[in-house]
Design a protein around this motif. Structure first.
Motif, PDB file in Angstrom:
ATOM      1  N   GLY A  91      -0.022  -1.437   9.363  1.00 16.97           N
ATOM      2  CA  GLY A  91       0.059  -0.772   8.068  1.00 16.97           C
ATOM      3  C   GLY A  91      -1.251  -0.657   7.338  1.00 16.97           C
ATOM      4  N   ALA A  92      -2.370  -0.960   8.018  1.00 18.53           N
ATOM      5  CA  ALA A  92      -3.668  -0.935   7.337  1.00 18.53           C
ATOM      6  C   ALA A  92      -4.767  -0.597   8.344  1.00 18.53           C
ATOM      7  CB  ALA A  92      -3.947  -2.276   6.674  1.00 18.53           C
TER       8      ALA A  92
ATOM      9  N   ARG B 222      -4.989  -0.086   2.992  1.00 21.21           N
ATOM     10  CA  ARG B 222      -3.637   0.201   3.450  1.00 21.21           C
ATOM     11  C   ARG B 222      -3.506   1.690   3.732  1.00 21.21           C
ATOM     12  NH1 ARG B 222      -0.870  -4.003   4.986  1.00 21.21           N
ATOM     13  NH2 ARG B 222       1.060  -2.821   4.591  1.00 21.21           N
TER      14      ARG B 222
ATOM     15  N   ASP C  58      -1.009   3.590   2.955  1.00 23.88           N
ATOM     16  CA  ASP C  58      -0.524   4.241   1.729  1.00 23.88           C
ATOM     17  C   ASP C  58      -1.658   4.469   0.741  1.00 23.88           C
ATOM     18  OD1 ASP C  58       2.044   4.332   2.709  1.00 23.88           O
ATOM     19  OD2 ASP C  58       2.702   2.495   1.689  1.00 23.88           O
ATOM     20  N   GLU C  59      -2.596   3.536   0.697  1.00 24.86           N
ATOM     21  CA  GLU C  59      -3.750   3.676  -0.189  1.00 24.86           C
ATOM     22  C   GLU C  59      -4.603   4.882   0.214  1.00 24.86           C
ATOM     23  OE1 GLU C  59      -7.800   1.064  -1.201  1.00 24.86           O
ATOM     24  OE2 GLU C  59      -6.099   0.148  -0.155  1.00 24.86           O
TER      25      GLU C  59
END
Length: 255
Positions: free
Chosen positions: A54-55, A21, A23-24
């Motif tokens: 998103g990834a 992701r 965010d990751e």
């Protein structure tokens, strides 16, 4: 950390995890979402990674599969088995040419067993393994360093190969379609074809996962090689059809 190094680290992270992701990645690398998006966009443009909602995915593409760090971890057990089998084809005192494949790279730790030996290669990884080994004379082919392959390719490398002759070439390819050996990058094809022309004898190491696949450029026909080594994951019917077509195929058990 400069931008190139961070992009490489992001690619390595996604390769290791298969998918990540956004965010990751922000958390893992301690930079802003804007920075991550900028790097991911560039990696996607290069064909290394694929963007999802998103990834980021490490689903293979032709460029992605060319990455040395991906190839190094793919079918590792089969490559080790093929390397052990290839060692039996080398005689002490020979001049052996090894390409930039990760399968040939797996031969590095084994080569002192058949010393003295002269090893010619365009692989930086292999050269780093052999540079301080006793009774192994190392000749590193010049050319333009390409980080995707961790190797030297291009016009200078091709010219150097035209000026040498070796006893044995050990090499690999990206894909096998029927009896055609295929490679994605035309520069790599030219170098490997120059290697084949410089060798009295040639051995192809090709793990079974590469059969039935396609890459853009023709390297050679399987019948052009004096010996083709593959692992026991290759279906019997495929092995039988290759032998019927005149391919000198030997199946290597993976232990």
């Amino acid at each position: 950390m400069n931008a190139d190094n961070r992009r490489q680290d992001i690619a390595d992270y996604v390769i290791q995890h298969g998918e990540a992701r956004i965010d990751e990645l922000v958390t893992a690398f301690g930079v802003s979402r804007m920075t991550i998006h900028r790097h991911v966009d560039e990696l996607a443009r290069q064909g290394v990674l694929r963007k999802l909602h998103g990834a980021v995915s490490a689903q293979p593409s032709g460029v992605y599969e060319s990455l040395f760090r991906f190839r190094e971890t793919h079918a590792a057990a089969a490559k080790r088995a093929l390397a052990r089998a290839a060692l039996a084809e080398i005689e002490p005192g020979q001049v052996v040419l090894l390409d930039d494949s990760t399968t040939a790279n797996a031969l590095g730790p084994l080569l002192p067993q058949v010393a003295p030996l002269t090893v010619v290669t365009n692989s930086l990884s292999l050269a780093e393994q052999l540079v301080d080994k006793d009774e192994l004379k190392l000749i590193l082919l010049g050319g333009e360093y390409h980080p995707t392959y961790n190797a030297f390719i291009g016009h200078i490398c091709e010219n150097a190969l035209q000026k040498i002759r070796v006893n044995l070439l050990i090499c690999s390819a990206s894909a096998i379609d029927k009896t055609a050996t295929l490679i994605q990058d035309p520069q790599v094809v030219r170098v490997k074809q120059a290697m084949a022309a410089a060798a009295s004898r040639s051995v192809l190491l090709i793990d079974s996962s590469k059969f039935g696949k396609v890459a853009l450029h023709l390297f050679a026909d399987l019948t052009d090689f004096d010996l083709v080594l593959s692992d026991d994951g290759l279906p019997d019917e495929v092995a039988g059809s290759l032998k019927a077509a005149g391919v000198n195929l030997k199946i290597v058990p993976v232990q």
